[in-house]
Motif scaffolding. Structure first.
Motif, PDB file in Angstrom:
ATOM      1  N   LEU A 154      60.106  89.670  42.902  1.00  0.00           N
ATOM      2  CA  LEU A 154      59.120  89.085  43.791  1.00  0.00           C
ATOM      3  C   LEU A 154      58.018  88.397  42.987  1.00  0.00           C
ATOM      4  N   ASP A 155      57.770  87.128  43.302  1.00  0.00           N
ATOM      5  CA  ASP A 155      56.674  86.368  42.704  1.00  0.00           C
ATOM      6  C   ASP A 155      55.632  86.143  43.790  1.00  0.00           C
ATOM      7  N   ALA A 156      54.531  86.887  43.729  1.00  0.00           N
ATOM      8  CA  ALA A 156      53.511  86.803  44.770  1.00  0.00           C
ATOM      9  C   ALA A 156      52.848  85.440  44.816  1.00  0.00           C
ATOM     10  N   ASN A 157      52.936  84.662  43.740  1.00  0.00           N
ATOM     11  CA  ASN A 157      52.357  83.320  43.749  1.00  0.00           C
ATOM     12  C   ASN A 157      53.131  82.372  44.664  1.00  0.00           C
ATOM     13  N   GLN A 158      54.356  82.776  45.082  1.00  0.00           N
ATOM     14  CA  GLN A 158      55.149  81.959  45.994  1.00  0.00           C
ATOM     15  C   GLN A 158      54.782  82.217  47.462  1.00  0.00           C
ATOM     16  N   LEU A 159      53.913  83.179  47.722  1.00  0.00           N
ATOM     17  CA  LEU A 159      53.466  83.433  49.091  1.00  0.00           C
ATOM     18  C   LEU A 159      52.544  82.315  49.528  1.00  0.00           C
ATOM     19  N   ARG A 160      52.856  81.689  50.645  1.00  0.00           N
ATOM     20  CA  ARG A 160      52.094  80.508  51.069  1.00  0.00           C
ATOM     21  C   ARG A 160      52.192  80.339  52.573  1.00  0.00           C
ATOM     22  N   PRO A 161      51.228  79.630  53.164  1.00  0.00           N
ATOM     23  CA  PRO A 161      51.328  79.274  54.583  1.00  0.00           C
ATOM     24  C   PRO A 161      52.123  77.991  54.747  1.00  0.00           C
ATOM     25  N   ALA A 162      52.666  77.787  55.946  1.00  0.00           N
ATOM     26  CA  ALA A 162      53.442  76.577  56.223  1.00  0.00           C
ATOM     27  C   ALA A 162      53.511  76.367  57.725  1.00  0.00           C
ATOM     28  N   LEU A 163      53.943  75.171  58.114  1.00  0.00           N
ATOM     29  CA  LEU A 163      54.244  74.860  59.512  1.00  0.00           C
ATOM     30  C   LEU A 163      55.761  74.835  59.650  1.00  0.00           C
ATOM     31  N   VAL A 164      56.290  75.752  60.437  1.00  0.00           N
ATOM     32  CA  VAL A 164      57.729  75.830  60.663  1.00  0.00           C
ATOM     33  C   VAL A 164      57.986  75.548  62.138  1.00  0.00           C
ATOM     34  N   ASP A 165      58.668  74.431  62.405  1.00  0.00           N
ATOM     35  CA  ASP A 165      58.865  73.978  63.790  1.00  0.00           C
ATOM     36  C   ASP A 165      57.529  73.857  64.520  1.00  0.00           C
ATOM     37  N   GLY A 166      56.496  73.428  63.769  1.00  0.00           N
ATOM     38  CA  GLY A 166      55.171  73.225  64.354  1.00  0.00           C
ATOM     39  C   GLY A 166      54.351  74.483  64.525  1.00  0.00           C
ATOM     40  N   ILE A 167      54.852  75.646  64.095  1.00  0.00           N
ATOM     41  CA  ILE A 167      54.144  76.913  64.264  1.00  0.00           C
ATOM     42  C   ILE A 167      53.631  77.373  62.905  1.00  0.00           C
ATOM     43  N   PRO A 168      52.352  77.746  62.785  1.00  0.00           N
ATOM     44  CA  PRO A 168      51.848  78.299  61.518  1.00  0.00           C
ATOM     45  C   PRO A 168      52.628  79.551  61.144  1.00  0.00           C
ATOM     46  N   ALA A 169      53.010  79.641  59.878  1.00  0.00           N
ATOM     47  CA  ALA A 169      53.894  80.726  59.454  1.00  0.00           C
ATOM     48  C   ALA A 169      53.513  81.213  58.069  1.00  0.00           C
ATOM     49  N   LEU A 191      44.131  81.732  47.912  1.00  0.00           N
ATOM     50  CA  LEU A 191      44.004  80.284  48.076  1.00  0.00           C
ATOM     51  C   LEU A 191      42.679  79.953  48.753  1.00  0.00           C
ATOM     52  N   THR A 192      42.093  78.836  48.367  1.00  0.00           N
ATOM     53  CA  THR A 192      40.936  78.337  49.101  1.00  0.00           C
ATOM     54  C   THR A 192      41.415  77.748  50.424  1.00  0.00           C
ATOM     55  N   LEU A 193      40.469  77.440  51.305  1.00  0.00           N
ATOM     56  CA  LEU A 193      40.838  76.876  52.600  1.00  0.00           C
ATOM     57  C   LEU A 193      41.615  75.574  52.438  1.00  0.00           C
ATOM     58  N   VAL A 194      41.133  74.674  51.599  1.00  0.00           N
ATOM     59  CA  VAL A 194      41.798  73.376  51.426  1.00  0.00           C
ATOM     60  C   VAL A 194      43.144  73.550  50.739  1.00  0.00           C
ATOM     61  N   GLU A 195      43.237  74.437  49.756  1.00  0.00           N
ATOM     62  CA  GLU A 195      44.518  74.682  49.094  1.00  0.00           C
ATOM     63  C   GLU A 195      45.552  75.218  50.083  1.00  0.00           C
ATOM     64  N   GLY A 196      45.132  76.153  50.934  1.00  0.00           N
ATOM     65  CA  GLY A 196      46.045  76.676  51.934  1.00  0.00           C
ATOM     66  C   GLY A 196      46.477  75.620  52.937  1.00  0.00           C
ATOM     67  N   GLN A 197      45.550  74.751  53.334  1.00  0.00           N
ATOM     68  CA  GLN A 197      45.896  73.695  54.285  1.00  0.00           C
ATOM     69  C   GLN A 197      46.844  72.672  53.674  1.00  0.00           C
ATOM     70  N   LYS A 198      46.647  72.337  52.417  1.00  0.00           N
ATOM     71  CA  LYS A 198      47.558  71.396  51.768  1.00  0.00           C
ATOM     72  C   LYS A 198      48.968  71.965  51.683  1.00  0.00           C
ATOM     73  N   GLU A 199      49.073  73.272  51.388  1.00  0.00           N
ATOM     74  CA  GLU A 199      50.387  73.914  51.377  1.00  0.00           C
ATOM     75  C   GLU A 199      51.006  73.899  52.774  1.00  0.00           C
ATOM     76  N   MET A 200      50.197  74.152  53.773  1.00  0.00           N
ATOM     77  CA  MET A 200      50.705  74.251  55.135  1.00  0.00           C
ATOM     78  C   MET A 200      51.163  72.904  55.672  1.00  0.00           C
ATOM     79  N   TYR A 201      50.334  71.886  55.498  1.00  0.00           N
ATOM     80  CA  TYR A 201      50.652  70.572  56.071  1.00  0.00           C
ATOM     81  C   TYR A 201      51.552  69.743  55.172  1.00  0.00           C
ATOM     82  N   GLY A 202      51.699  70.131  53.902  1.00  0.00           N
ATOM     83  CA  GLY A 202      52.514  69.355  52.979  1.00  0.00           C
ATOM     84  C   GLY A 202      51.941  67.983  52.710  1.00  0.00           C
ATOM     85  N   VAL A 203      50.639  67.921  52.362  1.00  0.00           N
ATOM     86  CA  VAL A 203      49.961  66.644  52.157  1.00  0.00           C
ATOM     87  C   VAL A 203      49.311  66.621  50.783  1.00  0.00           C
ATOM     88  N   SER A 204      49.005  65.410  50.324  1.00  0.00           N
ATOM     89  CA  SER A 204      48.309  65.200  49.055  1.00  0.00           C
ATOM     90  C   SER A 204      47.354  64.024  49.213  1.00  0.00           C
TER      91      SER A 204
END
Length: 411
Positions: A211-226, A269-282
């Motif tokens: 288990l690599d805890a650094n791989q834990l992240r938020p995301a949008l899966v089928d439009g649902i926060p996950a 993660l900071t708020l912006v870091e988490g949001q970038k991971e979730m939305y997949g944006v740069s």
């Protein structure tokens, strides 16, 4: 043997005090009770022979008082020896709570204190144990009885500290089931079924050897926060859960992921870091600046310009001309705080304002009280494919297929 030694010590002390009370004042030993009590601990903690009553066979008995850490060992765990050795050098662990709550109305940093401890005692709660195939042996039950006899702490703490699994569910009250991982609160769910389901998934996650805890992240899966572990789906935050907390699912997903990362000793993660991971944006090269206001209350529940129902608790923004669903990373120049918002409405129509934020977005920027603040914004662009658990969407033929990432849901 410990029980007989305890009786011998107490009878000796009581005999000493009863004898001193009957003696005359001039024969009373000049030993203060306080002095006796202070030296008592040193006396009983030493390894010393215990002789039998005179005029009996001259057998010598030897005994040693058990250390208090012996009574705190979880004998259900196979690593008892390791726990005993570690307890000598490591401080006592306390139950920790997440330090930060994203975009809260009050203080951002919660006081560090044990969750179960209050000024009036222990909070009510019940540990909901998951079904386990391992059964206690008879000797383990005896040792657990010793623990219960000599430890005068809350039953909740005993169950919590002796739980075999690193993931437990605590039932506080109605519609309040807390999921804990390694003594850290991760999430609060409204039903026992949902809490047990998350418990099972996180238990399977904790059992992974690599288990690599650094791989834990938020995301949008089928439009649902996950919650995600790499490309493995852990848990989706449905709308009814976010509505119960009066907070957007995106913020809950980032908070719960940070709690989970902390439980596995990974940086948050900071708020912006988490949001970038979730939305997949740069970030792109396009920027905006000006004055930003916010709107809510009267407009809450009304239609927006793109046909959605406006929700002041979602991270959205109104702009006069940017395409709908454009993501902006907005920074408050007065506080330095930043948040990512999505364009779903038109406005503002009061010059010289150029952005109209939702209430929760203004709260994240620290501009809810100020109302209007100077800002800088960066237009973000997508850099990741959409995520889905629906295999049927991958097999449909389309003239211009959308890149989609199939996820693994083995947990």
């Amino acid at each position: 043997m410990l029980f007989f030694e305890f009786l011998w010590i107490t009878s000796t002390i009581s005999s000493f005090f009863s004898l001193s009370e009957k003696l005359p004042a001039n024969l009373t030993p000049k030993v203060l009770p306080a002095k006796v009590s202070n030296n008592l601990g040193k006396f009983v903690s030493k390894h010393r022979p215990l002789f039998v009553v005179p005029k009996q066979p001259g057998k010598v008995w030897s005994t040693t008082l058990l250390p208090t850490r012996f009574l705190r060992i979880d004998w259900h765990n196979n690593d008892n020896k390791t726990n005993l050795e570690q307890s000598q050098n490591s401080p006592r662990q306390t139950v920790k709570k997440s330090k930060k709550e994203l975009c809260s109305a009050g203080q951002e940093v919660a006081p560090q204190q044990p969750v179960f401890r209050t000024s009036s005692g222990w909070k009510s709660g019940t540990i909901i144990n998951s079904s386990s195939a391992n059964q206690d042996f008879f000797t383990q039950k005896i040792l657990r009885s010793l623990q219960d006899f000599f430890r005068f702490t809350s039953p909740l703490e005993q169950n919590f500290m002796s739980a075999a699994s690193p993931v437990v569910v605590v039932h506080r009250d109605r519609n309040n089931y807390e999921v804990w991982v390694n003594n850290r609160l991760v999430a609060t769910l409204p039903t026992e079924a949902a809490a047990k389901s998350m418990q099972q998934r996180l238990t399977n996650l904790a059992k992974l050897p690599n288990l690599d805890a650094n791989q834990l992240r938020p995301a949008l899966v089928d439009g649902i926060p996950a919650l995600m572990a790499g490309n493995r789906f852990l848990w989706g935050i449905e709308k009814q859960i976010s509505e119960r907390f009066h907070k957007t699912g995106e913020l809950l997903a980032i908070e719960w992921i940070n709690n989970l990362r902390s439980a596995f000793k990974a940086p948050t993660l900071t708020l912006v870091e988490g949001q970038k991971e979730m939305y997949g944006v740069s970030p792109s090269s396009r920027k905006l600046s000006g004055l930003a206001s916010w709107y809510g209350g009267y407009f809450h529940g009304r239609l927006t310009a793109n046909g959605e129902i406006y929700n002041q608790d979602e991270l959205t923004v109104a702009h006069k001309s940017l395409p709908f669903n454009t993501y902006l990373q907005v920074k408050n120049l007065q506080t330095g705080k930043a948040v990512i918002v999505r364009v779903n409405d038109r406005g503002p129509y009061i010059e010289p304002r150029s952005l109209d934020l939702s209430r929760i977005a203004a709260r994240c920027l620290g501009s809810e009280i100020a109302g209007v603040v100077p800002y800088e914004a960066v237009i973000l662009q997508s850099n990741q494919p959409k995520m889905t658990l629906k295999a049927s969407t991958l097999t449909k033929a389309k003239p211009k297929p959308v890149r989609q990432l199939a996820l693994v849901s083995e947990f």
